[in-house]
Write a protein that holds these residues in place. Structure first.
Motif, short mmCIF file in Angstrom:
data_model
loop_
_atom_site.label_atom_id
_atom_site.label_comp_id
_atom_site.label_asym_id
_atom_site.label_seq_id
_atom_site.Cartn_x
_atom_site.Cartn_y
_atom_site.Cartn_z
N ASP A 197 -7.51 -7.62 -2.88
CA ASP A 197 -7.41 -8.06 -4.40
C ASP A 197 -8.81 -9.12 -4.81
N LYS A 243 -11.69 -7.59 -3.52
CA LYS A 243 -12.88 -6.55 -4.76
C LYS A 243 -13.04 -7.37 -5.93
N ASP A 260 -3.86 -0.54 -0.94
CA ASP A 260 -4.71 -1.24 -0.86
C ASP A 260 -6.16 -0.75 -1.71
N VAL A 261 -6.65 0.84 -1.15
CA VAL A 261 -7.68 1.07 -1.17
C VAL A 261 -8.01 2.04 -2.81
N SER A 262 -6.87 2.30 -3.53
CA SER A 262 -7.11 3.34 -4.52
C SER A 262 -7.15 2.99 -5.42
N GLU A 263 -8.05 2.35 -6.03
CA GLU A 263 -8.26 2.02 -7.33
C GLU A 263 -7.45 2.19 -8.48
N GLY A 309 -4.31 -1.04 -6.72
CA GLY A 309 -5.23 -1.45 -5.56
C GLY A 309 -4.94 -2.60 -5.20
N PRO A 310 -4.55 -3.85 -4.22
CA PRO A 310 -3.87 -4.45 -3.92
C PRO A 310 -3.24 -5.34 -4.66
N GLN A 311 -3.96 -5.17 -5.81
CA GLN A 311 -3.33 -6.34 -7.04
C GLN A 311 -1.57 -5.28 -7.67
N TYR A 346 6.35 -5.13 -12.26
CA TYR A 346 5.78 -5.21 -11.58
C TYR A 346 5.27 -4.82 -10.07
N SER A 400 3.43 -3.93 -6.21
CA SER A 400 2.20 -4.39 -5.67
C SER A 400 2.57 -3.39 -3.91
N ALA A 410 2.73 -5.38 -1.35
CA ALA A 410 2.85 -6.07 -1.06
C ALA A 410 4.51 -5.59 -0.65
N ASN A 411 5.55 -5.14 -1.95
CA ASN A 411 6.63 -5.36 -1.90
C ASN A 411 7.01 -3.50 -1.07
N THR A 420 6.01 -2.54 1.93
CA THR A 420 5.36 -2.98 3.66
C THR A 420 6.25 -2.19 5.15
N ALA A 429 7.07 -3.95 6.87
CA ALA A 429 8.14 -4.95 6.99
C ALA A 429 9.29 -4.19 6.13
N ASP A 430 9.22 -4.10 4.65
CA ASP A 430 10.70 -3.90 3.79
C ASP A 430 11.25 -2.43 4.18
#
Lengths: 393, 385
Positions: free
Chosen positions: A181, A184, B191-194, B198-200, B303, B305, B307-308, B310, B312-313
């Motif tokens: 993020d 980008k 991460d790469v798919s808008e 994305g990563p957000q 919400y 993203s 990161a939830n 991964t 590790a999860d």
């Protein structure tokens, strides 16, 4: 019965007792009314050095305030971990915001977390000042009266950066960004401002955050012959890209974003290759500020285990502002949020702070940095600005 | 001992531990400072140790086996009682919701790993597929929100089909590697798919069922119920369905076939069991449950993203299953409570919390490597009690 089970249970009990008493008994007695304030940031995981530094700074602000005999209230810090993960962030934010005894908080380094939690703060009405997350949507996607942000958005940083580059006469850019993020959104705004200013973006490359080899991208870039290679990402990759640029014989100006401005960049690549590299960072350097030295002294005097790192001053100022608001209007969440919103032109450790109608600090000062003789110098102080040395053309 | 056994075999044997459990969990959930957190952990440890030394564990276990419906009802009652107790406490309700969502997802993993022996190191990815399906469907289509829940599960199961071939053709470590690779790919893909934010990450619209907005609280007379209560009730329903489904599956001849496939593929093939069919069934069903849980969890979280979800999860889900005892869904329930709540309660010790948590996990591995409540062998003759 079984003696081994008994021994084991004794062991477990001893361990648990040790845990129970190892941290207890730290709170000093206070005669003033105690008001709780909060901190949420990454205390564990990859970003913990920033999060711990910022937490320590918030704690420092509170300790200094409590030592001060004036004022009606004594403050107590409640700090929680968000691990830089949105789900844990929402969990911690819910815990903090739903706790009616907490009246304000300084929160979040990671944008993804802050984007997820602003709704929680709004729902429960907890006034927060975001100290480190830079994504524009955190303040501009809504208008929650409770949410403020002291750090500038990356919009500001890229406005300054692009204006600066254009003023230096650069017209042809090659863009590399990491696909997080961070990279980008930097790319989005930088390319926008730079093309608006009449410059051309020759090529754009997205790279993953752990890519080692950039030969493919750089070979392509070499054939395009740009004046500037602009990289949005963090310094470990910056080191690799700069080194491989040299290997391929690309003689373009190397420019980074705030993530490049680390001493580790220069040590990683050597002062020779780092010479003349550019970076932009929110805030003035601490040593430039009238109170900066004082802050560093106070921080080191407290014997914290972690270095302050980049976000500590922001967290310190945000926490001070919350405590000021509490002193002014008392422990009342709504009034505290209003008081914070009304801050205009306050002189602080990080420079002037004013919140706009979205709660965004509208006077974010962005400093320009250049490497000179193995050190990051503020542009204005460097020999590049005075004309003694020249950036690459 | 005999009298104890008689006492424990009836309704009172159910009520007493249930009340104890209720009291303990409500105390633990509200524990805020270091002393009460550690006091509650010590008291739990003490109870368990005393129970083991007095050999009450076996009595209790027999009672559970003999009166399973009673115990299930008791557990639901405890959960409902906790929900009522914490009706205004958003944070505790959120934690309870998280526990139920995770438990449902691990039920799915249990069908795969516990019954059929299909390794899956990407449980969190399927959980995530469910979550993202919910987010996209709610934002982009006019489908009734309730429908997005089973669809979340269905899409997760469908996504799992990508992995079917490699999972069937490999075994052991290699199968594990395939699913690990999928977990990593899933993260990079997001991460790469808008389009997926994305990563957000992306916001997830709240659930509405027949005009009932799940993001609003309920006020009833003077009491204001938290909005999380609605999600918790729905999650409880989903968990109950998942629980009874897996329980019935385990007891049926399907469960028997799955057990056979896990224990010895060659032998079961000799007995005419279609190994591939049962592996596919277990893998797909497990992913469905994970996806379903993920969809509901995403709505509650509002919400999500990348990161939830991964790798590790995924390991976290796996560790819940290992801690509870592979194959035992009652163990899953207990383990989920511990794995979700203990790190959260350790927030009081700040940056050291994962250190202590890891120490506890290590102690667990040393003293009880089979898990808290290991699965019992099947009994076919007479009364299992």
């Amino acid at each position: 019965m079984n003696p081994s089970i008994f021994r084991k249970s004794l062991l477990v009990c001893c361990f648990a007792l040790f845990l129970a008493f190892s941290g207890a008994g730290l709170q000093p007695a206070e005669a003033k009314t105690t008001v709780k304030v909060g901190y949420i940031g990454p205390l564990t995981g990859g970003n913990s050095s920033i999060g711990l530094g910022a937490r320590n700074a918030a704690e420092l602000a509170i300790m200094e305030r409590n030592k001060n005999p004036g004022g009606e209230y004594a403050f107590e810090l409640v700090s929680l971990d968000d691990e830089c993960k949105p789900n844990i962030g929402v969990q911690s934010a819910t815990k903090m915001a739903a706790d009616k005894s907490i009246f304000g908080a300084v929160t979040h380094y990671c944008s993804a977390v802050a984007l997820g939690t602003v709704d929680v703060y709004h729902r429960f009405g907890l006034p927060v000042i975001i100290y480190g997350a830079v994504h524009p949507d955190i303040t501009y996607a809504h208008n929650y009266p409770e949410v403020l942000r002291i750090i500038g958005t990356l919009i500001n940083q890229n406005q300054v950066a692009s204006k600066f580059m254009l003023s230096q006469g650069y017209k042809r850019f090659a863009v590399i960004h990491d696909t997080t993020d961070y990279g980008k959104s930097h790319k989005e705004f930088f390319t926008k401002y730079i093309t608006e200013g009449g410059a051309k973006v020759l090529a754009e490359f997205g790279v993953t955050a752990d890519q080692q080899d950039f030969t493919v991208e750089l070979t392509k870039i070499k054939s395009l012959n740009p004046e500037v290679i602009w990289f949005a990402g963090l310094y470990p990759q910056g080191v690799r890209i700069r080194a491989q640029m040299e290997k391929l014989g690309i003689n373009a100006q190397f420019q980074g974003v705030s993530g490049l401005k680390s001493d580790a960049f220069i040590t990683g690549i050597g002062p020779e290759l780092a010479e003349g590299c550019l970076s932009f960072l929110e805030g003035s350097p601490l040593e430039k500020l009238p109170k900066g030295e004082e802050f560093m002294k106070a921080y080191t005097a407290r014997d914290f285990k972690n270095a302050p790192d980049a976000m500590a001053p922001f967290s310190y100022v945000a926490m001070s502002q919350i405590m000021d608001a509490v002193e002014k209007v008392g422990p009342d969440r709504k009034k505290i949020a209003q008081t914070l919103r009304a801050i205009k032109g306050e002189d602080t450790l990080i420079g002037k702070v004013s919140y706009d109608d979205h709660g965004q600090n509208s006077e974010p000062y962005v400093s320009k940095y250049v490497v000179q003789d193995g050190k990051w110098l503020v542009w204005e102080d460097s020999e590049y600005a005075s004309g003694k040395r020249n950036l690459k053309k | 001992m005999n009298r104890v056994a008689v006492f424990f075999s009836g309704l009172p044997g159910c009520i007493l531990p249930a009340l104890l459990l209720l009291a303990w969990s409500s105390f633990f959930l509200t524990a805020e400072d270091q002393i009460s957190v550690f006091l509650s952990l010590i008291s739990l440890a003490a109870c368990v140790i005393v129970a083991v030394r007095m050999r009450w564990g076996n009595v209790l276990r027999d009672s559970i086996a003999a009166h399973e419906r009673l115990w299930d009802a008791c557990l639901i009652a405890i959960m409902l009682a906790l929900l009522v107790l914490f009706r205004e406490d958003h944070y505790s309700l959120f934690l309870l919701g998280t526990i139920m969502a995770y438990a449902t997802a691990v039920m799915g993993l249990n069908v795969q790993l516990g019954y059929a022996g299909v390794l899956n190191f990407s449980c969190a990815s399927f959980f995530g597929v469910g979550g993202y399906t919910a987010a996209m469907l709610m934002a982009g289509t006019g489908l009734p929100p309730l429908l997005t829940l089973p669809l979340g599960g269905a899409i997760a199961a469908l996504t799992g089909c990508v992995l079917l071939l490699p999972v069937l053709r490999t075994s052991g470590h290699y199968a594990a590697l395939v699913t690990m690779a999928f977990a990593l790919l899933f993260r990079v893909f997001l991460d790469v798919s808008e389009w997926f934010g994305g990563p957000q990450g992306i916001p997830v619209a709240p659930l509405t069922i027949a005009g009932l907005d799940f993001s609003r609280g309920i006020s009833w007379g003077d009491t204001e119920f938290s909005f999380y209560l609605k999600y918790d009730l729905l999650l409880l329903l989903v968990l109950c369905l998942a629980y009874s489904l897996t329980r019935r599956l385990e007891r049926s001849w399907i469960g028997l076939a799955l057990d056979a496939v896990r224990s010895d593929e060659v032998a079961s093939a000799c007995f005419g069991i279609n190994i591939q069919r049962w592996k596919i069934t277990a893998f797909t069903l497990g992913n469905f449950l994970s996806g379903l849980a993920g969809a509901l969890y995403a709505m509650m979280l509002a919400y999500i993203s990348p990161a939830n979800f991964t790798f590790a999860d995924s390991l976290l889900f796996l560790s819940i299953l290992l801690l509870g005892g592979i194959g035992n869904i009652q163990g899953v329930l207990v383990a989920t409570v511990l794995v979700v709540i203990i790190p959260e309660k350790f927030q009081v010790i700040q940056e050291y919390r994962y250190l202590i948590y890891s120490a506890l996990v290590l102690l667990m591995i040393v003293f009880r490597p089979v898990g808290l409540l290991p699965r019992k062998p099947r009994v076919y003759t007479g009364n299992p009690a």
